[in-house]
Design an enzyme around this catalytic site. Sequence first.
Site, short mmCIF file in Angstrom:
data_model
loop_
_atom_site.label_atom_id
_atom_site.label_comp_id
_atom_site.label_asym_id
_atom_site.label_seq_id
_atom_site.Cartn_x
_atom_site.Cartn_y
_atom_site.Cartn_z
N CYS A 138 7.08 12.15 4.80
CA CYS A 138 6.75 11.66 6.14
C CYS A 138 7.96 11.65 7.07
O CYS A 138 7.82 11.41 8.27
CB CYS A 138 6.13 10.28 6.06
N HIS A 165 6.41 7.25 12.81
CA HIS A 165 5.48 7.83 11.83
C HIS A 165 4.27 6.90 11.74
O HIS A 165 4.42 5.68 11.58
CB HIS A 165 6.18 7.97 10.48
N ASN A 220 -2.71 8.25 8.10
CA ASN A 220 -1.35 8.73 7.87
C ASN A 220 -1.39 10.24 7.57
O ASN A 220 -1.82 10.63 6.49
CB ASN A 220 -0.75 7.94 6.70
N1 ACO Z 1 -9.73 -2.10 -0.09
C1 ACO Z 1 -9.87 -3.37 -0.52
N2 ACO Z 1 -8.93 -4.00 -1.22
C2 ACO Z 1 -7.80 -3.33 -1.49
C3 ACO Z 1 -7.59 -2.00 -1.07
C4 ACO Z 1 -8.61 -1.38 -0.34
N3 ACO Z 1 -8.51 -0.12 0.12
N4 ACO Z 1 -6.37 -1.60 -1.48
C5 ACO Z 1 -5.81 -2.64 -2.13
N5 ACO Z 1 -6.68 -3.68 -2.14
C6 ACO Z 1 -6.51 -4.99 -2.74
C7 ACO Z 1 -5.46 -5.01 -3.80
O1 ACO Z 1 -6.01 -4.59 -5.04
C8 ACO Z 1 -5.05 -6.46 -3.80
O2 ACO Z 1 -6.00 -7.18 -4.54
P1 ACO Z 1 -5.53 -8.35 -5.53
O3 ACO Z 1 -4.86 -9.36 -4.63
O4 ACO Z 1 -6.81 -8.81 -6.11
O5 ACO Z 1 -4.59 -7.70 -6.49
C9 ACO Z 1 -5.20 -6.88 -2.34
O6 ACO Z 1 -6.05 -5.88 -1.74
C10 ACO Z 1 -3.93 -6.95 -1.58
O7 ACO Z 1 -3.22 -5.77 -1.82
P2 ACO Z 1 -1.78 -5.58 -1.27
O8 ACO Z 1 -1.18 -4.35 -1.85
O9 ACO Z 1 -1.06 -6.88 -1.35
O10 ACO Z 1 -2.08 -5.31 0.28
P3 ACO Z 1 -1.02 -5.20 1.42
O11 ACO Z 1 -1.27 -6.25 2.42
O12 ACO Z 1 0.38 -5.02 0.90
O13 ACO Z 1 -1.42 -3.81 2.11
C11 ACO Z 1 -0.82 -1.51 2.18
C12 ACO Z 1 -1.40 -2.62 1.34
C13 ACO Z 1 -1.70 -1.29 3.40
C14 ACO Z 1 -0.78 -0.22 1.35
C15 ACO Z 1 0.61 -1.89 2.65
O14 ACO Z 1 1.36 -2.33 1.56
C16 ACO Z 1 1.33 -0.76 3.32
O15 ACO Z 1 0.97 -0.34 4.40
N6 ACO Z 1 2.40 -0.23 2.70
C17 ACO Z 1 3.12 0.89 3.25
C18 ACO Z 1 2.47 2.13 2.74
C19 ACO Z 1 2.85 3.36 3.47
O16 ACO Z 1 3.11 3.34 4.65
N7 ACO Z 1 2.85 4.46 2.74
C20 ACO Z 1 3.03 5.73 3.28
C21 ACO Z 1 4.43 6.14 3.35
S1 ACO Z 1 4.46 7.71 3.97
C22 ACO Z 1 4.76 8.97 2.85
O17 ACO Z 1 5.88 9.32 2.63
C23 ACO Z 1 3.59 9.67 2.18
#
Ligand code: ACO
Length: 326
Positions: free
Chosen positions: A111, A253, A283
């Site tokens: 990214c 990004h 994304n």
């Molecule tokens: N739908 C419903 N529930 C979900 C989903 C979903 N799609 N995904 C995860 N959950 C659940 C998890 O299992 C967890 O449940 P639990 O508490 O029972 O274990 C709960 O939701 C909370 O999960 P978290 O991981 O704590 O959620 P968070 O608030 O951290 O959000 C997210 C997750 C959106 C992925 C966030 O961490 C984020 O944006 N991270 C950055 C990711 C990113 O930008 N990646 C791309 C980089 S670019 C590249 O180089 C490809």
Amino acid sequence: MGVTFTGCGAAAPKTVVLNDALAQVVDTSDEWISSRTGIRQRHISNDRESLAGLATQSALQALEMAGVAAADVDLILLATSSSEDLFGTACQIQAQLGATNAVAFDVTAACSGFVFGVVTAAQYLRTGAYQNALVIGADLLSRWVDWNDRNTCVLFGDGAGAVLMQATAGEDRLLGFEIRSDGSQNCCLNLAFKSELRELVPGVTLTQGKYQYITMNGKEVYRFAINRVPDAIDKVIHKANLTSADIDWLILHQANQRIMDAVAQRLQISAEKVISNVAQYGNTSAASIPIALNEAVRSGKVQAGDTIATSGFGAGLSWGAAIFNW
Ligand code: ACO
């Protein structure tokens, strides 16, 4: 020599997949996805929409805006992590464009790829080696997502975006940049090759295999982004002898609306200056910055001379920031 930005373009697959549709595939909901990420839909490519095809469409628009013929392009950099050919996809784009005089190659930095590509192209332009460079960010990560993994599959979409950069004897419009890598955190975000052993002849064992799906430690990547990105942009603001008040637009990004909001807040850049289309595209990896830039330029939001701060970040881990005048 300096650098100017004279054209942009973007292309996305026709098929739009809403959050509600994903709720039929994995245990998720529109409410969860939109509140945690800001994403409401994404474009997903079909078997007739190729990486090279979308990238070529975006590049043609950039050339048309700049009024530059394909034959006058000297360099094509394709930032991608989802090449259709491990030997590279940029040469297919060169052929489709008819850019017969251009050298073309891929840049892989996930990214961060578009920002790394812009900085790389600028080196060739500033030295006077080349006059016209196309920098394209394109990714079809829908091909590499595990559609059974709700942690990742809801985040990504497909698309392509391009800019034309030109060498100029006048004012250098790339005001500063900072590009960084931290391989010690590589395991946070991968699209890894998994090999199996095969004995070719007695005593000679080789490895063959396949690429796996994207794996991600979302929390770590989130933490990394909201720490490293404001720091990098801040450094570039200082290098360019500017203050955050001089920034007209912040184009990050498009990974997650919460990351964009947190970065803007840390930099004390107001929400109206943050360009975001993550709701419509998800994304799109290396494509996300040029797609957002293209929309902002074509809608008249970004005007000639505006100062734009941009930052890409992601797998590597890698991150980069640049400030330029449109
Ligand atoms: N739908 C419903 N529930 C979900 C989903 C979903 N799609 N995904 C995860 N959950 C659940 C998890 O299992 C967890 O449940 P639990 O508490 O029972 O274990 C709960 O939701 C909370 O999960 P978290 O991981 O704590 O959620 P968070 O608030 O951290 O959000 C997210 C997750 C959106 C992925 C966030 O961490 C984020 O944006 N991270 C950055 C990711 C990113 O930008 N990646 C791309 C980089 S670019 C590249 O180089 C490809």
